[in-house]
Enzyme design. Sequence first.
Site, short mmCIF file in Angstrom:
data_model
loop_
_atom_site.label_atom_id
_atom_site.label_comp_id
_atom_site.label_asym_id
_atom_site.label_seq_id
_atom_site.Cartn_x
_atom_site.Cartn_y
_atom_site.Cartn_z
N ASP A 1 69.69 66.39 29.56
CA ASP A 1 68.99 65.68 28.49
C ASP A 1 69.70 65.85 27.15
O ASP A 1 70.36 66.86 26.92
CB ASP A 1 67.54 66.20 28.41
N ASN B 1 62.70 56.24 33.43
CA ASN B 1 63.79 55.72 32.59
C ASN B 1 64.00 54.22 32.78
O ASN B 1 64.61 53.57 31.93
CB ASN B 1 65.11 56.46 32.87
#
Length: 248
Positions: free
Chosen positions: A20, A68
Amino acid sequence: MAPQRIDRRALPRHIGIIMDGNGRWANQRGWERTRGHKAGSKAVRKVVKACRRWGVEVLTLYAFSAQNWGRPDFEVKALMDLLAEFIAREWEEIMERGIRVVHLGELRKVPVEVRKRLLSLEKASRKNRDMTLALALSYGSREELLRASRNLARRVSEGKLLPRDLDLSTIDKALYTSRLPDPDLIIRTGGEMRLSNFLLWQSAYAELYFSKVLWPDFTTEHLRLAIVDYQSRKRRFGLTDEQIQDRL
Ligand code: IPE
Ligand code: IPE
Ligand code: MG
């Protein structure tokens, strides 16, 4: 002080990484988020090589979550293009280093070009034995459990499975990770302290490690620190210290 070294006899068998921080890495430089993804995809290579060199059995990389898909179209497209590129670029090295590639997630949603390349690489690498690289792509742990539940419910309704025969291993076997050991160490870069739908069932006893480093800046040195930290933990699995000592 000399840097602490990894104890090769006590390596995590399975490391999962939540990669991330790409977007923030790019924003800090005044760039588009997609440039962060590009830099992030480059950071993958060294981490894979280090795990293979150290003798980690399984490395799972969280590349794209089920959630996502909700990002802006151009970002999703950029991520998918990078994945296709990654597979083409790393193919030779993956084969040379004896790495077996597998995927976790709902591949049907993935654009056909990426899907085809990934499935070909999986097929080509299926006999490799030196490490397993699992790509969590279009992956969500809740979605995985829902899919497993549906499959098991179908088997029950067809009379092929009795509810009383259902146990923990039946569920393990119905997940994408059925052939993988549970993760021992989950690393999340980018500073957030959450799992974001990653291997929730499988991580019941995983050690968690959170790094503030944004993924494109994450190096093998950071990975080494994470493993050294993992090796300082005392895993008890619900038992007492004495019981754990007796088992060793
Ligand atoms: C991780 O970086 C990559 C994916 C989720 C695909 P992000 O894109 O989430 O980066 P931040 O968290 O916005 O910085
Ligand atoms: C988790 O990161 C997914 C991946 C790294 C692929 P996100 O950036 O999507 O997670 P949230 O939204 O911060 O929870
Ligand atoms: Mg993020």
